[in-house]
Scaffold this active site. Structure first.
Site, mmCIF file in Angstrom:
data_model
loop_
_atom_site.group_PDB
_atom_site.id
_atom_site.type_symbol
_atom_site.label_atom_id
_atom_site.label_comp_id
_atom_site.label_asym_id
_atom_site.label_seq_id
_atom_site.Cartn_x
_atom_site.Cartn_y
_atom_site.Cartn_z
ATOM 1 N N GLY A 204 93.312 4.345 26.429
ATOM 2 C CA GLY A 204 92.514 4.201 25.211
ATOM 3 C C GLY A 204 91.463 5.279 25.142
ATOM 4 O O GLY A 204 91.515 6.252 25.887
ATOM 5 N N ASN A 205 90.516 5.117 24.236
ATOM 6 C CA ASN A 205 89.441 6.101 24.135
ATOM 7 C C ASN A 205 88.149 5.407 23.720
ATOM 8 O O ASN A 205 88.134 4.209 23.474
ATOM 9 C CB ASN A 205 89.833 7.224 23.166
ATOM 10 C CG ASN A 205 90.079 6.703 21.777
ATOM 11 O OD1 ASN A 205 89.169 6.237 21.110
ATOM 12 N ND2 ASN A 205 91.337 6.757 21.335
ATOM 13 N N ARG A 206 87.073 6.185 23.643
ATOM 14 C CA ARG A 206 85.742 5.593 23.491
ATOM 15 C C ARG A 206 85.340 5.327 22.052
ATOM 16 O O ARG A 206 84.205 4.963 21.789
ATOM 17 C CB ARG A 206 84.708 6.524 24.144
ATOM 18 C CG ARG A 206 84.796 6.529 25.642
ATOM 19 C CD ARG A 206 83.911 7.609 26.234
ATOM 20 N NE ARG A 206 82.515 7.490 25.849
ATOM 21 C CZ ARG A 206 81.600 8.424 26.061
ATOM 22 N NH1 ARG A 206 81.946 9.545 26.652
ATOM 23 N NH2 ARG A 206 80.361 8.229 25.683
#
Ligand code: CTP
Length: 400
Positions: A204-206
């Protein structure tokens, strides 16, 4: 010069409204302070009268000959209530008018910004949340409180945001753009996609979705019909927005392709994962006896933005991309972004400089909006909702 009414209700944060008042007057506006009786227990009338250069009253029965309870609201270009207590929000939501501030709110025809400040429990209470939703559904701007130290020893959501941020938002709200998206259908993607490796792990990412939700909120205020395709966003849904939840880049792609043909504008504020595991493992991947890590092969995801641009057959929808960039030896942030705009073929590219983790998970943002027509618009550091309005300003010009 605009006529700004600064409503101050009875919370400890009312001392910060003095700084806000200064920012308004220093930017050339005429400010009339309308405090509530209880706010005067925190900051006295003398402070407001000295800083604004205008008399202050709290009730409707002082100086009755001037009919202040009607005139102040009617002649205002903007009302900012900071701090807005739970009590004032409740009264405003239900149309009560038992003092000068609440009367002013009922007679106003201008944009109204509420900046709540209270203890976390009061903010999260179902009654307050329902009042906030009601106020937002009527087109009022109700700012999310900031997180941090509250009165006493506790910490949580409920602080008055920095006066500089409130000022930036208020300046946006003053712009005559309120209803320019009436009848316009917009689709905004928000958040970050997840690519599951097994039932419990993902890549995933932030991205938090804050910018996408701010875009949705701003578009609603301006009269648009708004759908947000939200990838793993755990924020309160802005009032009046249709939310389609998605998980992976493929889910997001399908929903955007479904919605694009009927949209007048699309903003791809989401951060889709560029890669996904080649295969999904049905059961949780276990550590093996030899202690070797699993070999996970990744494959590239399609670029949704480019596909949307390629698929359109006319100038609609207007398509806006976002780019999180860092400068490096090969070029500056703007140079990389200009190349990306050309590569993706969208109409506008909103460029965030994310060197050193800026922009992620923050309420504030700073950006440059590049146009395919060569326009370059710098949006100063401020709340994400201010950037959202700048994006809609650019979209609105291109819709004409
Ligand atoms: N985007 C998209 N589909 C993807 C990846 C990105 O639609 N698979 C969109 C994002 O929503 C954003 C824009 O493309 O609006 C720019 O994303 P970014 O990650 O900066 O672009 P990349 O093409 O991945 O560029 P880079 O090579 O710099 O990572």
């Amino acid at each position: 010069m605009s006529e700004i009414v600064l409503g101050v209700s009875g919370g400890i944060a009312s001392y910060k409204a003095a700084e806000l008042l200064r920012l308004f007057t220093e930017s050339g506006h005429s400010v009339r302070v309308v405090p509530t009786d209880s706010s005067l227990k925190f900051v006295g009338a003398a402070t407001w009268e000295a800083l604004s250069g205008k008399p202050v009253q709290t009730g409707v029965f002082d100086n009755v000959d001037q009919v202040a309870h009607v005139r102040i609201g009617q002649s205002a270009d903007l009302i900012v209530v900071a701090p807005a207590t739970a009590n004032t929000l409740a009264k405003a939501a239900h149309g009560l008018a038992d003092d000068l501030l609440t009367n002013t709110l009922l007679t106003a025809r201008c944009p109204v910004v509420f900046v709540p400040a209270m203890h976390t429990e009061m903010w999260e209470h179902a009654a307050t949340q329902a009042n906030v939703a009601l106020l937002r559904s009527r087109g009022n701007i109700v700012v999310e409180p900031a997180f941090g130290r509250l009165t006493g020893k506790d910490t949580g959501k409920g602080r008055l945001p920095d006066p500089l941020q409130i000022h930036a938002l208020a300046m946006q709200a003053l712009k005559p753009h309120q209803q320019d998206l009436t009848g316009i259908r917009v689709v905004v993607s928000a958040g970050g996609t997840r690519e599951y490796l097994d039932p419990v792990r993902f890549l995933g990412n932030r991205s938090s979705g804050k910018q996408g939700f701010a875009l949705a909120e701003a578009a609603v205020v301006r009269g648009a019909e708004v759908t947000v395709v939200a990838a793993n966003v755990s924020l309160p849904v802005p009032a009046g927005v249709d939310v389609v939840p998605v998980v992976s880049t493929e889910d997001l792609r399908q929903q955007m392709q479904r919605l694009a043909p009927d949209a007048d504008a699309i903003v791809m504020a989401a951060a889709p994962a560029d890669f996904r595991p080649e295969s999904f493992v049905d059961a949780k991947i276990k550590k093996n006896a030899e202690g070797s890590a699993p070999d996970i092969k990744l494959v590239e995801n399609p670029d949704i933005l480019t596909e949307l641009v390629t698929a359109r057959t006319s100038k609609r929808p207007i398509i806006v991309g976002f780019a999180a960039e860092t400068g490096d030896a090969d070029g500056s942030v703007i140079e990389h972004a200009t190349a990306k705009l050309a590569r993706k073929g969208c109409d506008l590219l909103v460029v965030n400089d994310v060197s050193a983790g800026r922009a992620f998970e923050q309420a504030d943002n700073e950006a440059v909006i590049l146009g395919a027509d060569g326009s370059v618009d710098h949006v100063p550091f401020g709340p994400k909702v201010a950037l959202a309005h700048a994006v809609w300003d650019a979209v609105s010009q291109r819709l004409d």
